[in-house]
Design a protein around this motif. Structure first.
Motif, PDB file in Angstrom:
ATOM      1  N   GLU A  74       0.825  -1.205   0.000  1.00 32.93           N
ATOM      2  CA  GLU A  74       0.000   0.000   0.000  1.00 32.93           C
ATOM      3  C   GLU A  74       0.861   1.258   0.000  1.00 32.93           C
ATOM      4  N   ARG A  75       1.985   1.216   0.771  1.00 29.59           N
ATOM      5  CA  ARG A  75       2.860   2.384   0.818  1.00 29.59           C
ATOM      6  C   ARG A  75       3.571   2.597  -0.504  1.00 29.59           C
ATOM      7  N   ARG A  81       2.009   7.104  -6.744  1.00 26.67           N
ATOM      8  CA  ARG A  81       1.035   8.104  -7.178  1.00 26.67           C
ATOM      9  C   ARG A  81       1.489   9.509  -6.812  1.00 26.67           C
ATOM     10  N   ARG A  82       2.079   9.653  -5.620  1.00 32.33           N
ATOM     11  CA  ARG A  82       2.536  10.974  -5.201  1.00 32.33           C
ATOM     12  C   ARG A  82       3.665  11.466  -6.091  1.00 32.33           C
ATOM     13  N   LEU A  83       4.608  10.591  -6.438  1.00 32.62           N
ATOM     14  CA  LEU A  83       5.725  10.972  -7.299  1.00 32.62           C
ATOM     15  C   LEU A  83       5.263  11.235  -8.729  1.00 32.62           C
ATOM     16  N   THR A  94       6.983   1.522 -10.772  1.00 34.36           N
ATOM     17  CA  THR A  94       7.460   0.697  -9.661  1.00 34.36           C
ATOM     18  C   THR A  94       8.187  -0.518 -10.214  1.00 34.36           C
ATOM     19  N   ASP A  95       9.391  -0.745  -9.722  1.00 38.24           N
ATOM     20  CA  ASP A  95      10.216  -1.857 -10.210  1.00 38.24           C
ATOM     21  C   ASP A  95      10.110  -3.047  -9.263  1.00 38.24           C
ATOM     22  N   ARG A  96       9.946  -4.227  -9.844  1.00 41.47           N
ATOM     23  CA  ARG A  96       9.949  -5.469  -9.082  1.00 41.47           C
ATOM     24  C   ARG A  96      10.775  -6.497  -9.838  1.00 41.47           C
ATOM     25  N   SER A  97      11.261  -7.496  -9.122  1.00 43.81           N
ATOM     26  CA  SER A  97      12.087  -8.519  -9.755  1.00 43.81           C
ATOM     27  C   SER A  97      11.697  -9.893  -9.235  1.00 43.81           C
TER      28      SER A  97
END
Length: 793
Positions: A74-75, A81-83, A94-97
């Motif tokens: 959630e954070r 969204r804020r950025l 958002t980066d994920r691996s």
């Protein structure tokens, strides 16, 4: 001026000092240049984003580098969204691996990662052929793998082999799937990349991003984005830094030793010369300045050559470190002008420090005492040196006794203290020991017919300073080589035995060509898996090694397995965080979510993981986790198809290979230190023998006038040198023996296992043989040249 003139006149006596200083400064220069070079680069797959935001750093242990704790889901979405709403930001991604590897394809560690397609916008490369993945069964891969759009591809994941169809290829590393498919395979988010609108000022956006995230993240721009390089690269750089630092410190220390011993022996050889200078009016202060002047001339010349050599060799050394695994691939050294300047100054300083004792000895020479001095060394030991030698030997004896009864943590330190103290003590006592020891060991030579054997024996006994000056460095090197190599091998063997004894299983299923076992491999093996992950606990978000285990873990390790919402921790973790049995422990898992788990047991620190969690809990929060091993308690062999990339081995074989890469790096590190110390010993031995042989021209002349042939003279000198080196090697073995036997006894008491002493005979034999050949050459070649001059005269 006089010091420069005498150094030039007696260049053969100071050649060893010159070489030692040059090599020491070269090692320091090269090490400093590599250590001060920022070898981390911005990862290619993130280099297209001018601004990157990473999650807050957790607590890092020395030498262990792990990823920052992930944001809670959630954070992470709230920050994105804020950025994304900041002025000038075109998109926030958002980066994920997750773990991904093409089946039957050899790849480096950093390329075994998959990502959602949306993060491809952060890369500095793009599609080279085809299009993005449109369905969950499509994938975009690196063009260098050799696939083209439309080709089928089997990708290894944490769940097992997955079938995909290649929709496109890229000019960079990585596997890209749809965002929805990646969400099923990936863990938490640690990075958010910002893509800017054309013409937007990066610094202004970065400042706004810092205000937006506050303490919930770190904003990176420019070269600072290199902090997002794979953590394995940081670990590699840290290990390489330890190696380079150890080499630089060892080189500096041994350089002082070589300079000190060379000048001390040179001063002893020149007592008549100094006495003559005293008789014509030279003061003690002038003699001291003379010796310092010689050291300054030799040190400056050697330091200048070493600084230049270090700059030239730095790129080559970098390549060697990369090949050995002590620097990450792609690391580049950066030249800084002040590094060789500082190394030059340190080389001159080391030379002046090393000559301090010799200059004081030269200043105490009295005119009449020097003129009356006989050839025989009647008083080779001073009272201060004798007391210091006995004190160091006593400390070594106490440490040796303590080693046999110490715990595992203190054994290595006490063993090192034993060897170092005994080495220092016997080196200081060498002048007093050489006479009696040589006399006892060479007594049979006195009864042999012929003059050569008697000549060898008497020459070693009477020339105590020369003999001890050669014995001391050989003793130190053999003791160091035997202690370090044998201790490392013995401790490694004991650790392997401990790991194997702790496991109650018939066999182990291990990964083959992959970082770990997938769920499919574990299910086929039918064993008890250890699902490896990282959790974060405490206010500082300390990273803890963890494993998800099933109920069969109790049978394998005789430790209660956690169930449901419970956790098992080691004693050290419990003490550090104040966790006790029956209390709740808050842990942040791999997806960023925090769970409060009840501590059901606190176990010994010998466990391979700090935290034990239920297997299903780890899989729920870490979809990309892989099992390090799966233990089988049945004798029936497991049927493991080749596509699962798993092998069945014995428990002992797995324990021996578990830390194979770490053991390889430790051995390379150990052998590098042995080679460095042996190299400096070779310099010290060669320098001493060159100086001694140059001063024995009169002895050679007397032997020739007495009827000895040139062959007999050379044979006598060579035999004497061989005996001296053999004596030094024997004393070195005797010095290391108490520490080694104490280590073995202590490990047996601590582990309750039959630990055996492992001696690295090939390296010991190589070191002694190399020193023997070099010492013989340094004696025979100058003597042969002196004989040639006598024949011509």
């Amino acid at each position: 001026m006089i010091g420069l003139a005498t150094a030039r006149e007696r260049w053969s006596s100071f050649l060893g000092c010159f070489v030692a200083v040059a090599l020491g400064v070269a090692v320091v220069t090269t090490s400093a240049l590599v250590l001060l070079s920022d070898g981390t680069k911005v990862p290619e797959r993130l280099a297209g984003a001018p601004v990157l935001v990473r999650s807050p750093a957790g607590t890092q242990a020395g030498g262990i580098f792990v990823e920052n704790p992930p944001w809670a889901p959630e954070r992470a979405e709230e920050l994105r969204r804020r950025l994304a709403g900041l002025p000038g930001v075109a998109a926030a991604v958002t980066d994920r691996s997750f773990y991904a590897q093409a089946a039957d394809t050899e790849q480096r560690e950093g390329e075994r990662q998959g990502h959602p397609w949306s993060t491809a916008a952060l890369a500095e490369y793009g599609l080279s052929e085809g299009g993005p993945p449109a369905t969950g069964s499509e994938i975009v891969v690196d063009r260098s793998l050799g696939f083209t759009p439309g080709d089928p591809l089997t990708v290894l994941t944490a769940r097992g082999p997955q079938r995909f169809s290649v929709s496109g290829t890229m000019d960079g590393p990585g596997y890209y799937v749809t965002d929805r498919r990646a969400a099923e395979l990936a863990g938490g988010a640690r990075t958010i990349g910002l893509l800017l609108e054309p013409g937007t000022d990066t610094g202004r956006v970065a400042a706004a991003a810092r205000s937006a995230v506050g303490g919930d993240g770190t904003v990176l721009t420019g070269a600072s984005r290199g902090a997002l390089a794979p953590q394995q690269d940081e670990t590699t750089r840290w290990i390489g830094g330890q190696v380079l630092t150890a080499m630089a410190v060892l080189s500096s220390f041994v350089t002082v030793f070589v300079v000190s011993s060379t000048f001390a022996f040179a001063v002893a050889q020149r007592r008549r010369e100094f006495g003559l200078l005293r008789t014509i009016g030279a003061t003690p202060r002038q003699l001291k300045r003379l010796v310092y002047g010689e050291a300054l001339a030799v040190g400056a010349a050697g330091a200048a050559a070493g600084a230049l050599l270090g700059v030239v060799l730095a790129p080559t050394m970098t390549g060697v470190l990369i090949d050995a695994g002590f620097q990450p691939a792609g690391f580049e050294v950066r030249l800084r002008w002040w590094v060789p300047v500082a190394a030059f100054a340190s080389g001159v300083t080391v030379a002046l420090v090393g000559v301090g004792a010799a200059s004081r000895r030269a200043s105490r020479v009295k005119p009449l005492e020097a003129m009356r001095e006989a050839v025989v060394d009647s008083r080779p030991m001073t009272r201060r040196r004798r007391v210091a030698g006995l004190a160091a030997t006593a400390v070594g004896a106490v440490c040796s006794v303590g080693t046999a009864f110490a715990g595992a943590d203190a054994i290595v330190l006490l063993a090192l203290g034993t060897a170092m103290s005994l080495t220092v003590g016997l080196t200081l006592l060498a002048p007093a020991l050489v006479g009696p020891v040589v006399g006892a060991l060479t007594r049979p030579l006195a009864r042999r017919p012929g003059a050569t054997a008697v000549l060898v024996r008497e020459s070693m006994i009477t020339a105590v300073r020369r003999t001890s000056a050669t014995v001391a460095p050989v003793l130190a090197t053999v003791a160091f080589a035997v202690l370090i190599t044998s201790t490392v091998e013995t401790v490694r063997s004991a650790d392997t035995a401990r790991q194997a004894a702790a496991v109650r299983a018939e066999s182990a299923v291990v990964p083959s060509g992959t970082p770990g076992l997938s769920d499919a491999a574990v299910a086929r093996a039918g064993g008890t898996p250890l699902l490896s992950t990282t959790v974060y606990g405490g206010d500082g978000a300390a990273a803890l090694t963890a494993a998800g285990v099933s109920s069969g873990f109790e049978q394998v390790y005789a430790v209660p397995a956690p169930r449901g919402g419970t956790v098992v921790v080691t004693e050290a973790v419990a003490a550090a965080h104040g966790w006790r049995k029956g209390r709740d422990a808050p842990l942040t898992l791999e997806d960023g979510r925090t769970r409060r788990l009840r501590v059901t047991a606190v176990v010994d620190d010998s466990m391979p993981y700090q935290v034990l969690l239920p297997h299903d809990l780890v899989r729920e929060h870490d979809p990309s986790a892989l099992a390090d091993v799966a233990y089988r308690t049945t004798r029936a062999p497991a049927h493991l198809p080749a596509g699962l990339h798993a092998d069945q081995v014995s428990v002992a074989a797995y324990a021996d290979s578990d830390d194979a890469e770490e053991d390889r790096l430790v051995w390379i590190f150990t052998l590098m230190l042995v080679v460095v110390s042996a190299g400096y010993t070779a310099i010290a031995v060669a320098s001493t023998l060159l100086t001694a042989t140059a001063g024995r021209v009169r002895d050679v002349r007397v032997l020739r006038l007495s009827g000895a042939t040139s062959r007999q003279v050379l044979l006598a000198l060579a035999a004497e040198t061989c005996c001296v080196v053999a004596l030094g090697a024997a004393l070195g073995l005797a010095t290391a023996a108490p520490a080694l036997f104490g280590t073995v006894h202590g490990l047996r008491q601590e582990l309750g296992l039959p630990v055996r002493l492992s001696l690295a005979w090939p390296w010991l034999t190589g070191v002694v043989t190399g020193l023997l050949l070099l010492a013989t050459a340094a004696t025979v070649l100058p003597a042969r040249r002196a004989l040639g001059r006598l024949r011509r005269a």
